[in-house]
Design a protein around this motif. Structure first.
Motif, PDB file in Angstrom:
ATOM      1  N   VAL A 140     -26.457 -28.023 -17.515  1.00  0.00           N
ATOM      2  CA  VAL A 140     -25.334 -28.263 -17.578  1.00  0.00           C
ATOM      3  C   VAL A 140     -24.384 -27.462 -17.382  1.00  0.00           C
ATOM      4  N   LEU A 141     -24.461 -26.090 -18.040  1.00  0.00           N
ATOM      5  CA  LEU A 141     -24.081 -24.982 -17.974  1.00  0.00           C
ATOM      6  C   LEU A 141     -23.499 -25.008 -16.619  1.00  0.00           C
ATOM      7  N   PRO A 142     -23.862 -24.540 -15.572  1.00  0.00           N
ATOM      8  CA  PRO A 142     -23.843 -24.458 -13.752  1.00  0.00           C
ATOM      9  C   PRO A 142     -22.864 -25.224 -13.302  1.00  0.00           C
ATOM     10  N   GLY A 143     -22.597 -26.519 -13.770  1.00  0.00           N
ATOM     11  CA  GLY A 143     -21.837 -27.057 -13.368  1.00  0.00           C
ATOM     12  C   GLY A 143     -19.996 -27.641 -13.489  1.00  0.00           C
ATOM     13  N   ILE A 144     -20.224 -25.894 -14.945  1.00  0.00           N
ATOM     14  CA  ILE A 144     -18.870 -26.782 -15.557  1.00  0.00           C
ATOM     15  C   ILE A 144     -18.562 -24.859 -15.457  1.00  0.00           C
ATOM     16  N   VAL A 145     -19.550 -23.959 -15.607  1.00  0.00           N
ATOM     17  CA  VAL A 145     -18.627 -22.661 -14.988  1.00  0.00           C
ATOM     18  C   VAL A 145     -18.586 -21.684 -13.371  1.00  0.00           C
ATOM     19  N   TYR A 146     -19.369 -22.531 -12.978  1.00  0.00           N
ATOM     20  CA  TYR A 146     -19.285 -22.257 -10.871  1.00  0.00           C
ATOM     21  C   TYR A 146     -18.210 -23.071 -10.841  1.00  0.00           C
ATOM     22  N   ASN A 147     -18.126 -22.785  -9.495  1.00  0.00           N
ATOM     23  CA  ASN A 147     -16.662 -23.159  -8.628  1.00  0.00           C
ATOM     24  C   ASN A 147     -17.362 -23.191  -7.211  1.00  0.00           C
ATOM     25  N   LYS A 148     -17.541 -24.067  -6.058  1.00  0.00           N
ATOM     26  CA  LYS A 148     -18.006 -24.489  -4.699  1.00  0.00           C
ATOM     27  C   LYS A 148     -16.315 -23.650  -4.470  1.00  0.00           C
ATOM     28  N   THR A 153     -13.679 -20.061 -18.744  1.00  0.00           N
ATOM     29  CA  THR A 153     -14.836 -21.218 -19.296  1.00  0.00           C
ATOM     30  C   THR A 153     -15.684 -20.732 -20.089  1.00  0.00           C
ATOM     31  N   LEU A 154     -15.990 -19.691 -20.666  1.00  0.00           N
ATOM     32  CA  LEU A 154     -17.525 -19.366 -21.117  1.00  0.00           C
ATOM     33  C   LEU A 154     -16.673 -18.519 -22.196  1.00  0.00           C
ATOM     34  N   LEU A 155     -15.328 -18.992 -22.336  1.00  0.00           N
ATOM     35  CA  LEU A 155     -15.003 -18.469 -23.549  1.00  0.00           C
ATOM     36  C   LEU A 155     -14.675 -19.683 -24.797  1.00  0.00           C
ATOM     37  N   PRO A 156     -14.320 -21.061 -24.195  1.00  0.00           N
ATOM     38  CA  PRO A 156     -14.442 -22.268 -24.512  1.00  0.00           C
ATOM     39  C   PRO A 156     -16.380 -23.059 -25.037  1.00  0.00           C
ATOM     40  N   PHE A 206     -30.359 -19.364  -1.995  1.00  0.00           N
ATOM     41  CA  PHE A 206     -30.655 -20.938  -2.240  1.00  0.00           C
ATOM     42  C   PHE A 206     -29.255 -21.606  -2.190  1.00  0.00           C
ATOM     43  N   ASN A 207     -28.046 -20.560  -2.484  1.00  0.00           N
ATOM     44  CA  ASN A 207     -26.580 -21.161  -1.984  1.00  0.00           C
ATOM     45  C   ASN A 207     -26.472 -22.394  -2.988  1.00  0.00           C
ATOM     46  N   ASP A 208     -27.127 -22.797  -3.903  1.00  0.00           N
ATOM     47  CA  ASP A 208     -27.186 -23.893  -4.900  1.00  0.00           C
ATOM     48  C   ASP A 208     -27.748 -23.866  -6.095  1.00  0.00           C
ATOM     49  N   THR A 209     -26.341 -23.529  -6.562  1.00  0.00           N
ATOM     50  CA  THR A 209     -26.689 -23.617  -8.004  1.00  0.00           C
ATOM     51  C   THR A 209     -26.856 -24.678  -8.906  1.00  0.00           C
ATOM     52  N   GLY A 210     -26.037 -25.816  -8.490  1.00  0.00           N
ATOM     53  CA  GLY A 210     -26.612 -26.813  -8.630  1.00  0.00           C
ATOM     54  C   GLY A 210     -28.359 -27.091  -9.197  1.00  0.00           C
ATOM     55  N   LYS A 211     -28.912 -26.549  -8.371  1.00  0.00           N
ATOM     56  CA  LYS A 211     -31.008 -26.888  -8.818  1.00  0.00           C
ATOM     57  C   LYS A 211     -31.330 -26.123  -9.484  1.00  0.00           C
ATOM     58  N   VAL A 212     -30.570 -25.602  -9.845  1.00  0.00           N
ATOM     59  CA  VAL A 212     -30.901 -24.337 -11.524  1.00  0.00           C
ATOM     60  C   VAL A 212     -31.057 -24.710 -12.192  1.00  0.00           C
ATOM     61  N   GLY A 213     -31.240 -26.180 -12.586  1.00  0.00           N
ATOM     62  CA  GLY A 213     -31.502 -27.224 -13.460  1.00  0.00           C
ATOM     63  C   GLY A 213     -33.008 -27.992 -13.132  1.00  0.00           C
TER      64      GLY A 213
END
Length: 391
Positions: free
Chosen positions: A171-179, A196-199, A280-287
């Motif tokens: 869940v968090l990569p989609g919240i705490v990263y920007n492309k 974003t990490l404080l909230p 890999f330049n793709d944090t969306g695949k961390v999950g």
């Protein structure tokens, strides 16, 4: 040792409640393990070599802190009914504060101020986490004295630990990263949104406390230990716990194996983000990677009880850890490219590594509870928390 007859029999409430405890610990621990390094290096601006010193100092501090709190839990009761539950609640409340402190956006401070804040926040967080985790871990040995029931508790604890990790990594990569497109190279890069990490920490902290509170309501302590060996306090207790620990061969062996297991788990958690962000330049695949790496754990959560009942904990753990070790060695020689094929190879290697690590992580808490039992029978001292803290 005696057991009361008025407490309900061991059952699903205990398993669920114990799982909730490590879920609460996990929402804090996994968030800090996964994102604190990135937060301070990429957002706050701490230099990597300075951050390494912070970790070294805080871990040395934690080594002393663990033993001190372990002895306090053994010798200072915060409530009349339970030795452990009041410590879990008090530690959980303090943990909320220091979770938030770690991820405070202190970018306006001078460099030395940022450095001091990071060191202080992490050390204070370690105290609060220990206040929760030591009594929670010690609780395992007094919920039941049945070895197979302890394996089931260990399995459910692992389930509780896995859920926060999966949530945080999916869940968090989609919240705490920007492309963001790099103006020099023209390549789209993943950039951490530190604010974003404080909230996120606030929400995770509230969830963590709620699950810890659930543990205190669902779990029952059935094993009553009489302090035949007369527990001591102060430096005498400190050296007594050390003696009990190092004369317990099973506990020493379990600790050595855990050092290796934790090193593998923590480095994987910390580096996975960087591998997918920079290689890999793709944090969306961390999950996806985390689901793959947790697949062996899910399988063995179902099978472990039957396997250990038939072959014994030691045989099952050692056999699976050999599989993991071989997989790790093989992965060193497999070329991994920065494309989808390389990503698949990387995830398969993670799965192989985690065959051994998953089985050990699931069963280790039952092993430690058995080791504490051995110590009590040898010394007559109720040192559950001190021994767990040293471990």
């Amino acid at each position: 040792m005696s057991k009361t007859n008025t407490i309900r029999p061991f059952g699903w409430q205990d398993k669920l409640g114990y799982a909730m405890g490590d879920m609460g610990c996990g929402f804090s621990f996994q968030l800090v393990s996964t994102f604190m390094q990135l937060f301070y290096l990429q957002y706050i601006g701490i230099r990597a070599e300075d951050y390494a010193v912070i970790i070294l100092i805080s871990k040395a501090f934690d080594a002393v802190n663990d033993v001190v709190i372990g002895n306090l839990v053994d010798t200072k009761r915060l409530g009349k009914k339970s030795k452990y539950m009041p410590w879990i609640i008090a530690g959980g409340l303090i943990l909320v504060i220091f979770n938030i402190m770690i991820f405070a956006p202190v970018t306006a401070l001078p460099y030395w101020g940022k450095y001091a804040w990071c060191l202080a926040a992490y050390c204070l967080w370690s105290i609060a986490y220990t206040m929760v985790n030591v009594p929670y871990g010690s609780l395992h040995s007094v919920i039941t004295d049945d070895p197979q029931q302890r394996v089931s508790l260990s399995t459910f604890r692992s389930i509780g630990a896995a859920l926060p990790a999966i949530v945080i990594m999916i869940v968090l990569p989609g919240i705490v990263y920007n492309k963001v497109e790099n103006p020099v190279t023209g390549i789209t890069e993943e950039v951490l949104k530190g604010e974003t990490l404080l909230p996120v920490a606030l929400v995770m902290s509230i969830v963590a406390f709620a699950t810890l509170w659930g543990t205190t309501k669902l779990v029952k302590e059935r094993v009553q230990r009489n302090d035949e060996g007369q527990n001591t306090t102060g430096m005498t207790a400190f050296f007594s716990a050390f003696k009990s620990f190092f004369t317990n061969r099973a506990m020493v062996g379990a600790t050595i194996a855990t050092v290796a297991s934790v090193a593998l788990f923590n480095s994987t958690m910390a580096l996975n983000n960087m591998v997918f962000q920079y290689f890999f330049n793709d944090t969306g695949k961390v999950g996806v990677a985390m689901i793959g790496s947790y697949a062996p754990m899910i399988v063995f959560m179902v099978l472990l009880g039957k396997l250990t009942a038939k072959f014994g904990k030691k045989t099952v753990v050692v056999s699976c850890m050999l599989i993991g070790a071989v997989s790790g060695l093989v992965s060193l020689f497999v070329p991994i490219s920065a494309d989808m094929t390389g990503m698949i190879i990387y995830i398969i290697c993670l799965m192989g590594l985690n065959v051994g690590n998953a089985v050990f992580q699931i069963s280790v808490w039952a092993i430690v509870a058995d080791c504490i039992e051995v110590s009590y029978r040898k010394t007559g001292k109720s040192e559950e928390s001190s021994l767990y803290a040293l471990y």
